[in-house]
Design a protein around this motif. Structure first.
Motif, PDB file in Angstrom:
ATOM      1  N   ASP A 263       0.802  -1.223   0.000  1.00 45.31           N
ATOM      2  CA  ASP A 263       0.000   0.000   0.000  1.00 45.31           C
ATOM      3  C   ASP A 263       0.831   1.267   0.000  1.00 45.31           C
ATOM      4  O   ASP A 263       0.281   2.373   0.057  1.00 45.31           O
ATOM      5  N   THR A 264       2.149   1.144  -0.084  1.00 48.35           N
ATOM      6  CA  THR A 264       3.010   2.324  -0.114  1.00 48.35           C
ATOM      7  C   THR A 264       3.425   2.687  -1.531  1.00 48.35           C
ATOM      8  O   THR A 264       4.207   3.605  -1.725  1.00 48.35           O
ATOM      9  N   GLU A 265       2.917   1.970  -2.538  1.00 44.64           N
ATOM     10  CA  GLU A 265       3.320   2.209  -3.923  1.00 44.64           C
ATOM     11  C   GLU A 265       2.108   2.641  -4.740  1.00 44.64           C
ATOM     12  O   GLU A 265       0.962   2.309  -4.410  1.00 44.64           O
ATOM     13  N   PRO A 266       2.327   3.359  -5.844  1.00 40.76           N
ATOM     14  CA  PRO A 266       1.193   3.842  -6.648  1.00 40.76           C
ATOM     15  C   PRO A 266       0.369   2.717  -7.252  1.00 40.76           C
ATOM     16  O   PRO A 266      -0.795   2.925  -7.580  1.00 40.76           O
ATOM     17  N   ASP A 267       0.963   1.519  -7.397  1.00 39.62           N
ATOM     18  CA  ASP A 267       0.194   0.440  -8.015  1.00 39.62           C
ATOM     19  C   ASP A 267      -0.811  -0.180  -7.055  1.00 39.62           C
ATOM     20  O   ASP A 267      -1.440  -1.187  -7.374  1.00 39.62           O
ATOM     21  N   GLN A 268      -0.985   0.399  -5.863  1.00 38.88           N
ATOM     22  CA  GLN A 268      -2.091  -0.020  -5.014  1.00 38.88           C
ATOM     23  C   GLN A 268      -3.416   0.253  -5.727  1.00 38.88           C
ATOM     24  O   GLN A 268      -4.404  -0.448  -5.526  1.00 38.88           O
TER      25      GLN A 268
END
Length: 529
Positions: A263-268
């Motif tokens: 959940d810390t990356e844009p691909d969430q």
């Protein structure tokens, strides 16, 4: 509709520029173990470097055809180093190592769209036969690879040997296991996932990745190329045909279908993650000896399939990543929760589950092999009320497993055997009709291979695991070293050998046989050999 064209621009606007660092020993040489050695150019090459730096591979053996693969990559860690033009590559298949008795040849175009990788489905071959092959472009010749076709369907086969491998984290060790595997008497290698790892550079490891975490198509191509520069891996590919399937790290750790777990990356965001999945699947296809029907369309790729070897074995190759519902209980190692028991939860998806049951139900093979990613058997890590389980495995999808165990118990296909990886340790386990009742029927067998390198050197035992084994009587063996599994099949017996490495954090590890187990035809209980 997802717009894949803007994916790399989106991510690069949010990620730091990559610092490509060539891992120690990544390009230490192009020599292949045993008789498989590259033939270098005999005249000045039109490329900046030898173009076959990633070696050759073969796979998907049918009785009269097999796939052969290579990729032109004179600068393998810098996008391949090829101009954006189509390049014709000649290929040859022979019945001898010296490539004098040519039985098939042709020309195939290496295109920029597939990173100048090529796969040739060589047709018209004799069944159950060894062949040698190579590629040529300009004055350059590839390494010579060896491959083998499958026996004719339903033909009598009195033996079949293969190896099971998984989980080869480049940073965490050397691929010494493949050096030994390339010398084995095998007809096939089965790889059940984590061929590459997507993470960035971690200091104080034996080798280093070529940059930070990968997100773009170029990133995934360069990461696959890094792994394929390893000469021991090249040797194993050049020695035998392979059957491959993926797990999670070919895209992202523990992803489930279209759901990222980070959940810390844009691909969430689901749209962004599907774009990442699309380029990861594309790069995977480009680097594996798969048949053309597996070529991905956007974020979708056909990977589950069946391959048979005479009347002796059918491999039902599964994909437990692309179609699964989200891991229950917030993933991790957890107690059972309502989601864990959700009858609608699935690890295979309904279409693949039906395909599997139909194939098992109609199979005429003596041994029915489920080549898949994660352990099926229950592993209760804190026995007692509730227990705790790894929710990324079949333990997190109890309804899927219950349906499979019920099918095996009711329809009784001949000798079902699960093969799995993922957990970086060796296991031998009985598949039970009811894992909570040790007296319930054994309906199949499962052999899980350790990693090639993932997890580092490891040890013979793990105190935490050893503590709960007595409360899991269906678990017959555990070992926490690195290595691979060797399987020898006959019409009456399946024999599994667990091979372990003394260490993988140096390139000088030695190999030994740690344990052997057998399954007899019609008796799924695993027995020590």
């Amino acid at each position: 509709m997802v717009d894949y064209r803007n994916f790399e621009q989106f991510l690069h606007s949010r990620m730091k520029r990559r610092n490509l660092i060539i891992g120690a020993g990544a390009l230490s040489g192009l020599a292949i173990a045993n008789q498989f050695s590259p033939q270098r150019a005999i005249a000045t090459s039109r490329f900046s470097n030898y173009p076959f730096t990633l070696g050759v591979a073969s796979g998907e053996p049918y009785p009269t055809s097999v796939v052969i693969w290579t990729r032109l990559a004179p600068e393998p860690l810098d996008g391949g180093g090829m101009p954006p033009v189509n390049v014709p590559i000649r290929w040859e298949v022979a019945t001898d190592l010296d490539m004098r008795r040519i039985v098939s040849r042709g020309t195939v175009l290496a295109t920029p769209e597939l990173a100048h990788s090529v796969r040739v489905v060589v047709e018209g071959l004799q069944s159950d036969t060894w062949y040698w092959y190579r590629f040529l472009v300009g004055q350059d010749a590839s390494p010579i690879g060896r491959t083998r076709t499958a026996p004719l369907a339903n033909s009598y086969l009195n033996k079949f040997n293969f190896a099971l491998v998984s989980c080869q984290h480049y940073e965490q060790g050397y691929y010494t296991a493949y050096k030994y595997l390339a010398k084995e008497d095998l007809s096939l290698v089965v790889h059940v996932g984590d061929y590459i790892y997507e993470g960035g550079i971690t200091e104080d490891r034996p080798r280093k990745h070529n940059g930070s975490e990968i997100f773009t198509l170029e990133d995934y191509r360069n990461r696959h190329a890094l792994y394929k520069t390893d000469t021991n891996l090249q040797a194993a590919h050049a020695a035998f045909p392979w059957i491959v399937t993926w797990d999670d790290h070919e895209v992202e750790n523990n992803y489930a279908n279209d759901i990222s777990q980070v959940d810390t990356e844009p691909d969430q965001d689901r749209v962004i993650f599907l774009q990442r999945r699309a380029v990861a699947y594309q790069a995977y296809y480009e680097h594996m000896p798969l048949r053309p029907f597996s070529r991905p369309v956007g974020p979708d790729m056909q990977l589950y399939r069946r391959l048979s070897f005479g009347n002796l074995a059918t491999f039902h190759v599964l994909d437990t990543r692309q179609y699964r519902t989200d891991q229950p209980c917030d993933d991790g190692t957890k107690e059972r929760c309502p989601e864990n028991l959700d009858p609608n939860a699935t690890i295979t998806g309904k279409a693949q589950e039906n395909w599997l049951f139909d194939g098992l139900n109609s199979s005429q093979s003596k041994w029915n092999v489920l080549a898949q990613q994660v352990p099926i058997a229950q592993r209760d890590m804190t026995p007692g009320e509730g227990g705790t389980y790894s929710m990324d495995k079949w333990d997190g999808y109890v309804a899927s497993r219950d349906r499979l165990m019920a099918f095996l118990g009711q329809r009784q296909p001949s000798n079902p055997v699960s093969l799995a990886g993922d957990v970086h340790s060796h296991w031998a386990m009985n598949l039970k009709a009811n894992f909570d009742n040790p007296k319930s029927a054994t309906v199949g067998s499962e052999f899980v291979c350790s990693s090639i390198t993932s997890g580092g050197d490891g040890a013979d035992t793990n105190p935490t695991v050893e503590a709960y084994l007595p409360d899991n009587p269906h678990i017959k063996f555990f070992n926490n070293q690195r290595g691979y599994v060797r399987c020898a099949l006959t019409p009456t017996t399946w024999k599994t050998d667990y091979l372990v490495l003394s260490n993988v954090t140096t390139p000088f590890g030695t190999i030994s046989k740690r344990a052997s187990f057998v399954v007899e035809d019609g008796r799924p209980e695993i027995q020590q050999a």
